[in-house]
Design a protein around this motif. Structure first.
Motif, PDB file in Angstrom:
ATOM      1  N   SER A   1       0.886  -1.203   0.427  1.00 21.73           N
ATOM      2  CA  SER A   1      -0.264  -0.012   0.157  1.00 21.73           C
ATOM      3  C   SER A   1       1.212   1.049  -0.518  1.00 21.73           C
ATOM      4  CB  SER A   1      -1.375  -0.053   1.033  1.00 21.73           C
ATOM      5  OG  SER A   1      -1.625  -1.033   0.882  1.00 21.73           O
ATOM      6  N   VAL A   2       1.974   1.149   1.026  1.00 24.82           N
ATOM      7  CA  VAL A   2       2.445   2.276   0.902  1.00 24.82           C
ATOM      8  C   VAL A   2       3.618   2.839  -0.311  1.00 24.82           C
ATOM      9  CG1 VAL A   2       4.885   3.777   2.059  1.00 24.82           C
ATOM     10  CG2 VAL A   2       3.256   2.023   3.196  1.00 24.82           C
ATOM     11  N   ALA A   3       3.791   1.621  -1.300  1.00 22.24           N
ATOM     12  CA  ALA A   3       4.903   1.973  -2.315  1.00 22.24           C
ATOM     13  C   ALA A   3       2.833   1.883  -3.315  1.00 22.24           C
ATOM     14  CB  ALA A   3       5.079   0.493  -2.447  1.00 22.24           C
ATOM     15  N   TYR A   4       2.533   1.302  -3.742  1.00 21.22           N
ATOM     16  CA  TYR A   4       1.327   1.063  -5.188  1.00 21.22           C
ATOM     17  C   TYR A   4       0.763   3.238  -4.417  1.00 21.22           C
ATOM     18  CZ  TYR A   4       2.523  -3.261  -6.935  1.00 21.22           C
ATOM     19  OH  TYR A   4       3.595  -4.238  -7.419  1.00 21.22           O
TER      20      TYR A   4
ATOM     21  N   GLY B   1       0.650   5.022  -1.454  1.00 24.87           N
ATOM     22  CA  GLY B   1       1.521   6.358  -1.000  1.00 24.87           C
ATOM     23  C   GLY B   1       2.613   6.893  -1.734  1.00 24.87           C
ATOM     24  N   ALA B   2       2.955   6.025  -3.040  1.00 26.57           N
ATOM     25  CA  ALA B   2       3.869   6.336  -4.176  1.00 26.57           C
ATOM     26  C   ALA B   2       3.150   6.445  -5.030  1.00 26.57           C
ATOM     27  CB  ALA B   2       5.662   5.535  -3.863  1.00 26.57           C
ATOM     28  N   GLY B   3       3.006   5.351  -5.201  1.00 26.25           N
ATOM     29  CA  GLY B   3       2.377   5.045  -7.555  1.00 26.25           C
ATOM     30  C   GLY B   3       1.205   6.113  -7.707  1.00 26.25           C
ATOM     31  N   ARG B   4       0.270   6.201  -6.513  1.00 24.72           N
ATOM     32  CA  ARG B   4      -0.584   7.368  -6.824  1.00 24.72           C
ATOM     33  C   ARG B   4      -0.763   8.587  -6.031  1.00 24.72           C
ATOM     34  NH1 ARG B   4      -2.998   3.703 -10.319  1.00 24.72           N
ATOM     35  NH2 ARG B   4      -4.358   2.879 -10.139  1.00 24.72           N
ATOM     36  N   VAL B   5       0.865   8.699  -5.236  1.00 27.83           N
ATOM     37  CA  VAL B   5       1.166   9.761  -4.734  1.00 27.83           C
ATOM     38  C   VAL B   5       0.447  10.604  -4.120  1.00 27.83           C
ATOM     39  CG1 VAL B   5       2.949  12.381  -5.468  1.00 27.83           C
ATOM     40  CG2 VAL B   5       1.913  10.468  -7.041  1.00 27.83           C
ATOM     41  N   LEU B   6      -0.588   9.770  -2.770  1.00 27.34           N
ATOM     42  CA  LEU B   6      -0.960   9.693  -1.838  1.00 27.34           C
ATOM     43  C   LEU B   6      -0.045  10.043  -0.226  1.00 27.34           C
ATOM     44  CD1 LEU B   6      -4.017   7.656  -1.761  1.00 27.34           C
ATOM     45  CD2 LEU B   6      -3.328   9.509  -2.410  1.00 27.34           C
TER      46      LEU B   6
ATOM     47  N   ASP C   1       3.385   8.033   4.994  1.00 32.74           N
ATOM     48  CA  ASP C   1       2.643   8.656   6.249  1.00 32.74           C
ATOM     49  C   ASP C   1       1.554   8.184   6.327  1.00 32.74           C
ATOM     50  OD1 ASP C   1       5.642   8.813   6.275  1.00 32.74           O
ATOM     51  OD2 ASP C   1       5.685  10.738   7.396  1.00 32.74           O
ATOM     52  N   GLU C   2       1.145   8.955   5.861  1.00 34.97           N
ATOM     53  CA  GLU C   2      -0.559   9.065   5.508  1.00 34.97           C
ATOM     54  C   GLU C   2      -1.187   7.147   5.066  1.00 34.97           C
ATOM     55  OE1 GLU C   2       1.244  10.767   4.516  1.00 34.97           O
ATOM     56  OE2 GLU C   2       0.214  13.461   4.017  1.00 34.97           O
ATOM     57  N   VAL C   3      -0.068   7.377   4.503  1.00 34.44           N
ATOM     58  CA  VAL C   3      -1.227   5.548   4.094  1.00 34.44           C
ATOM     59  C   VAL C   3      -0.573   3.826   4.776  1.00 34.44           C
ATOM     60  CG1 VAL C   3      -0.784   3.558   2.226  1.00 34.44           C
ATOM     61  CG2 VAL C   3      -1.352   6.145   1.772  1.00 34.44           C
ATOM     62  N   ARG C   4       0.442   4.551   5.168  1.00 40.39           N
ATOM     63  CA  ARG C   4       1.216   3.807   6.476  1.00 40.39           C
ATOM     64  C   ARG C   4       0.259   3.564   7.131  1.00 40.39           C
ATOM     65  NH1 ARG C   4       5.891   0.622   7.915  1.00 40.39           N
ATOM     66  NH2 ARG C   4       6.738   0.752  10.414  1.00 40.39           N
TER      67      ARG C   4
ATOM     68  N   PHE D   1       9.734   1.007  -2.788  1.00 38.36           N
ATOM     69  CA  PHE D   1       9.980  -0.633  -2.246  1.00 38.36           C
ATOM     70  C   PHE D   1      10.996  -0.111  -0.831  1.00 38.36           C
ATOM     71  CE2 PHE D   1       7.056  -3.003  -4.071  1.00 38.36           C
ATOM     72  CZ  PHE D   1       5.658  -2.994  -2.787  1.00 38.36           C
ATOM     73  N   LEU D   2      12.475  -0.245  -2.616  1.00 35.47           N
ATOM     74  CA  LEU D   2      13.820  -0.159  -1.765  1.00 35.47           C
ATOM     75  C   LEU D   2      14.043   1.568  -0.279  1.00 35.47           C
ATOM     76  CD1 LEU D   2      15.437  -0.380  -5.295  1.00 35.47           C
ATOM     77  CD2 LEU D   2      15.347  -1.633  -3.775  1.00 35.47           C
ATOM     78  N   ALA D   3      13.388   2.077  -0.716  1.00 39.64           N
ATOM     79  CA  ALA D   3      13.345   3.051   0.723  1.00 39.64           C
ATOM     80  C   ALA D   3      13.146   2.351   2.014  1.00 39.64           C
ATOM     81  CB  ALA D   3      12.744   4.728  -0.045  1.00 39.64           C
ATOM     82  N   LEU D   4      11.880   1.956   1.523  1.00 38.31           N
ATOM     83  CA  LEU D   4      11.177   1.466   3.030  1.00 38.31           C
ATOM     84  C   LEU D   4      12.542   0.064   3.629  1.00 38.31           C
ATOM     85  CD1 LEU D   4       7.325   0.235   1.698  1.00 38.31           C
ATOM     86  CD2 LEU D   4       8.643   2.517   3.270  1.00 38.31           C
ATOM     87  N   ALA D   5      12.644  -0.974   2.702  1.00 43.74           N
ATOM     88  CA  ALA D   5      13.309  -2.015   3.157  1.00 43.74           C
ATOM     89  C   ALA D   5      14.732  -0.796   4.362  1.00 43.74           C
ATOM     90  CB  ALA D   5      14.141  -2.340   2.049  1.00 43.74           C
ATOM     91  N   GLU D   6      15.148   0.076   3.192  1.00 40.48           N
ATOM     92  CA  GLU D   6      16.225   0.527   3.598  1.00 40.48           C
ATOM     93  C   GLU D   6      16.153   1.311   4.986  1.00 40.48           C
ATOM     94  OE1 GLU D   6      18.539   3.142   0.839  1.00 40.48           O
ATOM     95  OE2 GLU D   6      19.633   4.476   2.412  1.00 40.48           O
ATOM     96  N   ALA D   7      15.124   1.597   5.238  1.00 44.80           N
ATOM     97  CA  ALA D   7      14.495   2.255   6.319  1.00 44.80           C
ATOM     98  C   ALA D   7      14.092   1.296   7.425  1.00 44.80           C
ATOM     99  CB  ALA D   7      12.905   3.059   6.373  1.00 44.80           C
ATOM    100  N   GLU D   8      14.008   0.468   7.073  1.00 45.07           N
ATOM    101  CA  GLU D   8      13.871  -1.147   8.472  1.00 45.07           C
ATOM    102  C   GLU D   8      14.530  -2.116   7.798  1.00 45.07           C
ATOM    103  OE1 GLU D   8       9.720  -1.796   9.606  1.00 45.07           O
ATOM    104  OE2 GLU D   8       9.360  -0.419   8.568  1.00 45.07           O
ATOM    105  N   PRO D   9      15.931  -2.401   7.837  1.00 47.68           N
ATOM    106  CA  PRO D   9      16.812  -2.905   7.530  1.00 47.68           C
ATOM    107  C   PRO D   9      16.850  -4.261   7.954  1.00 47.68           C
ATOM    108  CG  PRO D   9      17.908  -1.178   8.927  1.00 47.68           C
ATOM    109  CD  PRO D   9      16.999  -1.063   8.509  1.00 47.68           C
ATOM    110  N   ASP D  10      15.941  -4.120   9.386  1.00 48.31           N
ATOM    111  CA  ASP D  10      16.173  -5.655  10.004  1.00 48.31           C
ATOM    112  C   ASP D  10      14.671  -6.470  10.214  1.00 48.31           C
ATOM    113  OD1 ASP D  10      18.380  -4.964  11.879  1.00 48.31           O
ATOM    114  OD2 ASP D  10      16.907  -4.327  13.607  1.00 48.31           O
TER     115      ASP D  10
END
Ligand code: TYD
Length: 220
Positions: free
Chosen positions: A111-114, A116-121, A124-127, A181-190
């Motif tokens: 949802s955050v990727a498609y 939040g970023a894809g539809r530009v919503l 943080d709001e989508v998460r 997706f890559l930015a999300l992975a970088e933000a939560e590497p664990d």
């Protein structure tokens, strides 16, 4: 935010693993291989997906993927969140409370990727919407199968199946999705394991097993 890898530190008895990535990245193949590996060692696995992991979810899935007219971006985000709320409450949480391993194709990172970023919503709001819908449930592990959208498109073309509403989006949309997706992975590497989806399926499966093996309740 860092997520504990060891069973004793987790908020539930089971293990929650999600697969994420663009369309055509090979999530279904990898989910199946992980399921088979876990079941061979006698574990109870609940294999599920979003959208469409419940009866209500199948109805929502049909709207978001196959409705012919426009759907306003916020309505689309809410439909995915509604599917998720029902799915987590009725399928995933009960399974995790029983101690099962849940393997799920797509979750809130989609949802955050498609949306939040894809539809530009907005990320943080989508998460936050998804966290509200699920009472804050995060996966213990998220495997991101990373693939260039152009390679993904070639795979989907070769499949010869009609495109759904999201798959039919332009290249720029899918580039935004991948970048997020890559930015999300970088933000939560664990929480994330990022794998190059062009690697052979057997190598990818080995990498997933190595990571999941260390998270099982009887792991050292
Ligand atoms: P998926 O089940 O992976 O499609 P397929 O059956 O073709 O493999 O996902 C369906 C589509 O829904 C996919 O294009 C991504 C999109 N999606 C979102 O836009 N937001 C979400 O929150 C989720 C879970 C999926």
């Amino acid at each position: 935010m860092s997520v504990p890898a060891h069973a004793a530190d987790r908020p539930h008895a089971g293990l929650f693993v999600t697969f994420e990535g663009g369309d055509g990245a090979g999530k279904t193949t990898q989910s199946t291989l992980l399921q088979e590996w876990l079941e061979r060692s006698g574990r109870t696995v609940v294999r599920t997906r979003e959208p469409g992991g419940t009866e209500v979810g199948v109805l929502v899935r049909d709207i978001v993927l196959h409705h012919r007219g426009d759907i306003a971006p916020r309505a689309e985000a809410l439909l995915y969140a509604a599917d998720r709320a029902h799915h987590i409450a009725t399928v995933v949480r009960p399974a995790l409370d029983r101690g099962d391993t849940v393997i799920q194709d797509r979750y809130l990172d989609s949802s955050v990727a498609y949306q939040g970023a894809g539809r530009v919503l907005g990320r943080d709001e989508v998460r936050d919407l998804s966290l509200w819908a699920t009472e804050g449930l995060l996966p213990d592990l998220t495997v991101l199968l990373d693939l260039d959208p152009r390679v993904a498109r070639e795979r989907l073309d070769a499949d010869d199946k009609p495109f759904d509403r999201l798959e039919a989006e332009r290249e720029g949309f899918h580039v935004r999705v991948r970048t997020e997706f890559l930015a999300l992975a970088e933000a939560e590497p664990d929480r994330f394991l990022v794998l190059d989806a062009t690697r052979p399926a057997a190598d990818l499966a080995d990498a997933v097993r190595a990571r999941v093996g260390g998270m099982l309740p009887d792991a050292p």
